[in-house]
Design a protein around this motif. Sequence first.
Motif, PDB file in Angstrom:
ATOM      1  N   UNK A  69       0.832  -1.204   0.000  1.00  0.00           N
ATOM      2  CA  UNK A  69       0.000   0.000   0.000  1.00  0.00           C
ATOM      3  C   UNK A  69       0.866   1.253   0.000  1.00  0.00           C
ATOM      4  N   UNK A  70       0.286   2.353  -0.408  1.00  0.00           N
ATOM      5  CA  UNK A  70       0.989   3.630  -0.369  1.00  0.00           C
ATOM      6  C   UNK A  70       1.110   4.088   1.075  1.00  0.00           C
ATOM      7  N   UNK A  71       2.217   4.733   1.371  1.00  0.00           N
ATOM      8  CA  UNK A  71       2.457   5.172   2.740  1.00  0.00           C
ATOM      9  C   UNK A  71       1.425   6.222   3.150  1.00  0.00           C
ATOM     10  N   UNK A  72       0.841   6.016   4.320  1.00  0.00           N
ATOM     11  CA  UNK A  72      -0.136   6.962   4.855  1.00  0.00           C
ATOM     12  C   UNK A  72      -1.504   6.873   4.222  1.00  0.00           C
ATOM     13  N   UNK A  73      -1.705   5.936   3.328  1.00  0.00           N
ATOM     14  CA  UNK A  73      -3.020   5.813   2.665  1.00  0.00           C
ATOM     15  C   UNK A  73      -3.813   4.675   3.311  1.00  0.00           C
ATOM     16  N   UNK A  74      -5.129   4.854   3.342  1.00  0.00           N
ATOM     17  CA  UNK A  74      -6.024   3.836   3.878  1.00  0.00           C
ATOM     18  C   UNK A  74      -6.512   2.972   2.718  1.00  0.00           C
ATOM     19  N   UNK A  75      -6.381   1.682   2.866  1.00  0.00           N
ATOM     20  CA  UNK A  75      -6.784   0.759   1.793  1.00  0.00           C
ATOM     21  C   UNK A  75      -7.639  -0.355   2.375  1.00  0.00           C
ATOM     22  N   UNK A  76      -8.447  -0.919   1.507  1.00  0.00           N
ATOM     23  CA  UNK A  76      -9.274  -2.067   1.877  1.00  0.00           C
ATOM     24  C   UNK A  76      -8.713  -3.293   1.188  1.00  0.00           C
ATOM     25  N   UNK A  77      -8.434  -4.306   1.987  1.00  0.00           N
ATOM     26  CA  UNK A  77      -7.830  -5.514   1.434  1.00  0.00           C
ATOM     27  C   UNK A  77      -8.576  -6.720   1.952  1.00  0.00           C
ATOM     28  N   UNK A  78      -8.258  -7.851   1.311  1.00  0.00           N
ATOM     29  CA  UNK A  78      -8.803  -9.137   1.740  1.00  0.00           C
ATOM     30  C   UNK A  78      -7.633 -10.035   2.052  1.00  0.00           C
ATOM     31  N   UNK A  79      -7.626 -10.566   3.260  1.00  0.00           N
ATOM     32  CA  UNK A  79      -6.522 -11.412   3.698  1.00  0.00           C
ATOM     33  C   UNK A  79      -7.077 -12.575   4.498  1.00  0.00           C
ATOM     34  N   UNK A  80      -6.727 -13.771   4.084  1.00  0.00           N
ATOM     35  CA  UNK A  80      -7.185 -14.956   4.810  1.00  0.00           C
ATOM     36  C   UNK A  80      -8.696 -15.122   4.777  1.00  0.00           C
ATOM     37  N   UNK A  81      -9.334 -14.642   3.711  1.00  0.00           N
ATOM     38  CA  UNK A  81     -10.783 -14.779   3.610  1.00  0.00           C
ATOM     39  C   UNK A  81     -11.551 -13.738   4.389  1.00  0.00           C
ATOM     40  N   UNK A  82     -10.883 -12.791   4.995  1.00  0.00           N
ATOM     41  CA  UNK A  82     -11.551 -11.735   5.749  1.00  0.00           C
ATOM     42  C   UNK A  82     -11.217 -10.385   5.141  1.00  0.00           C
ATOM     43  N   UNK A  83     -12.091  -9.420   5.371  1.00  0.00           N
ATOM     44  CA  UNK A  83     -11.919  -8.078   4.829  1.00  0.00           C
ATOM     45  C   UNK A  83     -11.393  -7.162   5.919  1.00  0.00           C
ATOM     46  N   UNK A  84     -10.405  -6.317   5.520  1.00  0.00           N
ATOM     47  CA  UNK A  84      -9.777  -5.405   6.475  1.00  0.00           C
ATOM     48  C   UNK A  84      -9.678  -4.012   5.862  1.00  0.00           C
ATOM     49  N   UNK A  85      -9.616  -3.036   6.771  1.00  0.00           N
ATOM     50  CA  UNK A  85      -9.228  -1.672   6.400  1.00  0.00           C
ATOM     51  C   UNK A  85      -7.823  -1.455   6.962  1.00  0.00           C
ATOM     52  N   UNK A  86      -6.887  -1.119   6.053  1.00  0.00           N
ATOM     53  CA  UNK A  86      -5.468  -1.108   6.459  1.00  0.00           C
ATOM     54  C   UNK A  86      -4.863   0.288   6.273  1.00  0.00           C
ATOM     55  N   UNK A  87      -4.031   0.664   7.241  1.00  0.00           N
ATOM     56  CA  UNK A  87      -3.271   1.908   7.184  1.00  0.00           C
ATOM     57  C   UNK A  87      -1.800   1.556   7.343  1.00  0.00           C
ATOM     58  N   UNK A  88      -0.955   1.895   6.333  1.00  0.00           N
ATOM     59  CA  UNK A  88       0.477   1.584   6.380  1.00  0.00           C
ATOM     60  C   UNK A  88       1.295   2.797   6.776  1.00  0.00           C
ATOM     61  N   UNK A  89       2.241   2.592   7.695  1.00  0.00           N
ATOM     62  CA  UNK A  89       3.099   3.672   8.173  1.00  0.00           C
ATOM     63  C   UNK A  89       4.552   3.188   8.181  1.00  0.00           C
ATOM     64  N   UNK A  90       5.477   3.905   7.529  1.00  0.00           N
ATOM     65  CA  UNK A  90       6.881   3.464   7.536  1.00  0.00           C
ATOM     66  C   UNK A  90       7.509   3.667   8.920  1.00  0.00           C
ATOM     67  N   UNK A  91       8.470   2.804   9.244  1.00  0.00           N
ATOM     68  CA  UNK A  91       9.215   2.888  10.504  1.00  0.00           C
ATOM     69  C   UNK A  91      10.635   3.369  10.181  1.00  0.00           C
ATOM     70  N   UNK A  92      11.075   4.428  10.852  1.00  0.00           N
ATOM     71  CA  UNK A  92      12.375   5.029  10.582  1.00  0.00           C
ATOM     72  C   UNK A  92      13.273   4.888  11.797  1.00  0.00           C
ATOM     73  N   UNK A  93      14.583   4.858  11.526  1.00  0.00           N
ATOM     74  CA  UNK A  93      15.529   4.820  12.642  1.00  0.00           C
ATOM     75  C   UNK A  93      15.849   6.238  13.077  1.00  0.00           C
ATOM     76  N   UNK A  94      16.804   6.411  13.980  1.00  0.00           N
ATOM     77  CA  UNK A  94      17.128   7.734  14.500  1.00  0.00           C
ATOM     78  C   UNK A  94      17.759   8.626  13.437  1.00  0.00           C
ATOM     79  N   UNK A  95      18.286   7.975  12.412  1.00  0.00           N
ATOM     80  CA  UNK A  95      18.914   8.762  11.348  1.00  0.00           C
ATOM     81  C   UNK A  95      17.919   9.092  10.257  1.00  0.00           C
TER      82      UNK A  95
END
Length: 302
Positions: A44-70
């Motif tokens: 998914x695009x970073x910061x975007x809300x998407x609807x997906x199907x995983x394992x036969x179930x429907x989800x609303x997903x929000x993806x956020x990148x994880x950054x280090x101290x640098x």
Amino acid sequence: MNRETARSLKDATGGSDFCFLSGTSVVASTLDPSATASMQAVSPAAGAVARIEAGGAHYTMLGTPLLDVAGRRIGELRILRSTESTLQRIHALGRDIILVWLVAVLAGLGLTYSLARRILRPVKELDRGAIEVAQGNYDYRIPVEDPDVGTHDELGRLAAAFNAMCGSIQNGRQELIRQERISTIGRLSTSIVHDLRNPLAAIYGGAEMLIDGDLTTGQVQRLAGNIYRSSRRMQQLLQELVDTGRGRSMSTEVCRLKDIVSAACDVFSPTAEAQSVKIEVDVPDGIELPLERARMERVFLT
């Protein structure tokens, strides 16, 4: 970061699922294995809300990148919320709405039926009362729940007014019958007095002539016959009065008209002779009629 940490986050957020990725590999996830495997193929695009199907179930997903101290990207956090429970609640709400609608419709139908019966029942009673009055039954009364207090609706007041109208008609009818009876008695009394006057006059005149006059045997017999016929006529009048009161009527018979006229003339013959008046009867012998003899004689006497 491990599965226990992700599970604690899920409990803290009230049921949201978490999936930590490093590159395309899943580091920790609260999803079941089949849904977790599906996360690796989703980008998914970073910061975007998407609807997906995983394992036969429907989800609303929000993806956020994880950054280090640098500030370098070292992974991605995906927060998922299952829509299955929401859909179930929506379906349950739809069923509840349908049930409430059915109950409301049935209650409305029941209330409508009850109100219709309550309205139509007094209307039927009014219709029946109108039929009874049209047939002359003025004793009929429309049932009223509380006649002393009275009802406050229009139909109740109409029923009370109908009963009052029937009572007024009944009282007026009884008064009319009473007045008619009094009038009938007055007319009958006048007729009786008029009909009795002639035989009484004949009896009185004949008796006076018997007492005061020096009469021959033939004259005495003639006066006695007139007195006898007059007394019989009075008896017949009284019997007719009794028969009229009992609803009986006199029968007719075939009579000679000359006999009836002669009988009437015999009553006035003594009075006519005393005043030097001669009565002649000129009626053909062959005239015969079916009639009430006593009443017809009174016609000629009158």
